[in-house]
Design a protein around this motif. Structure first.
Motif: not given
Length: 363
Positions: A152-154, A189-192, A121-122
């Motif tokens: 990093a997102l997975a 929608g993750i804080t970066f 998916e990532m």
């Protein structure tokens, strides 16, 4: 940040010392959930140190850091719901792209099936689905960066930390990745929290940014606020290009400061707290807020002579030496409209200033 926004990362009075060297001095800031926040500053300003303390790679000397209300002080890096993307990507060379991305999910206790599904998916999100079976050394630099982001997102971290992840890429690819990172942040929608020394990069990508120098935050705000309304000389000079001019403040009236440049030219600009009559300070005027003509077109104008024109592609930068005052840098768009205002070296010109272009600075 508005009062009703949920705080993702809260840094309160944080100090970091290494023996007799203080790397961070009483840093306080709040970063909202789903915000793209940038720490910007020159090398050695403390931005990466702060990022590493949020990640848990450095200990806090004084103060606190909390994540969604939970104090992080005694939580080791592998227990924090954050992930970090480094400048050098740090991919496992012996693993395929799919295995690299799935690795962190498996380390969190998920099954290999779920890990590979999440990795797929990532990789689709970063548009690398066709490279699942390749090794990192079979990819370009930009593709490797995308794999590092996907990895990093997975695991679905609450906060993603990015330590100058684009600095190794060439200019064209770096600009493309800037837009891609912003798109990814909105999609997930993750804080970066992004660290960079590149001013244009910070202005392009950030919802808000903190400009840092010598272990302190010089200014915190939205890109437009920091660019258009710098608080001090460091911010004005570090963010973009500007004309820094010495001025004397004559009087304050109705929230406006009446100032004089060298040569006696009067300039009126917004007053600033702490700067009163008799002060000798600096003023910032952005080059794009000026233009040249053969005769005055605004009430505030200066006579001078063109010393040099510098072609920089999209713009033309012109140095104008005033007859009885400081030099000015004027930026003109490289277009038919802009070129009508371009004058050859040695030409006598008038430099006109847009109303509201001048900003007083705390030195």
């Amino acid at each position: 940040m508005s009062d009703n926004e949920r705080i993702a990362v809260d840094v309160r009075d944080v100090v970091k010392r290494y023996d007799d060297f203080t790397a961070l001095r009483s840093i306080s800031l709040s970063i909202a959930d789903n915000e793209y926040f940038t720490l910007l500053g020159p090398s050695g300003c403390g931005k990466t140190t702060l990022l590493r303390m949020i990640a848990g790679f450095e200990h806090v000397t004084e103060g606190t850091i909390s994540l969604f209300g939970d104090d992080l002080e005694n939580l080791p890096p592998n227990k924090r719901p954050v992930n970090t993307v480094f400048q050098n990507y740090a991919l496992f060379p012996h693993m395929t792209v799919l295995e690299n991305v799935a690795f962190g999910v498996e380390m969190n206790g998920e099954s290999k099936t779920i890990a590979r599904q999440r990795a797929g998916e990532m990789l689709e999100l970063v548009q690398l689905s066709q490279f699942l079976a390749r090794k990192p050394n079979q990819l370009s630099g930009g593709q490797q960066q995308r794999v590092a982001l996907a990895r990093a997102l997975a695991p679905r971290p609450k906060v993603l930390l990015l330590d100058e992840p684009l600095s190794a890429l060439d200019l064209k690819l770096r600009k493309a990745m800037q837009l891609e990172l912003k798109h990814l942040q909105r999609e997930t929608g993750i804080t970066f929290i992004f660290v960079t020394h590149d001013q244009e990069e910070a202005l392009t990508m950030s919802d808000r940014l903190a400009v840092m120098s010598a272990g302190e935050i010089q200014q915190l705000g939205a890109p437009t606020d920091i660019y258009e309304r710098p608080h001090n000389m460091f911010v004005a000079d570090f963010i973009g290009e500007t004309n820094l001019l010495e001025v004397s403040v004559d009087r304050i009236a109705g929230g406006r400061a009446v100032c004089h440049l060298r040569g006696g030219h009067e300039v009126i600009c917004p007053a600033v707290d702490g700067i009163g009559p008799g002060s000798k300070v600096h003023m910032s005027i952005r080059p794009e807020r000026l233009w040249m003509s053969k005769s005055p077109e605004e009430s505030l104008s200066f006579c001078g002579c063109v010393k040099e024109n510098i072609f920089v592609g999209t713009d033309i930068t012109t140095l104008v030496v005033l007859d009885d005052g400081p030099d000015f840098i004027v930026r003109t768009s490289n277009s038919d409209r802009g070129n009508r205002r371009l004058f050859e070296s040695g030409s006598e010109v008038v430099v006109n200033m847009e109303p509201g272009a001048a900003r007083l600075l705390a030195d």
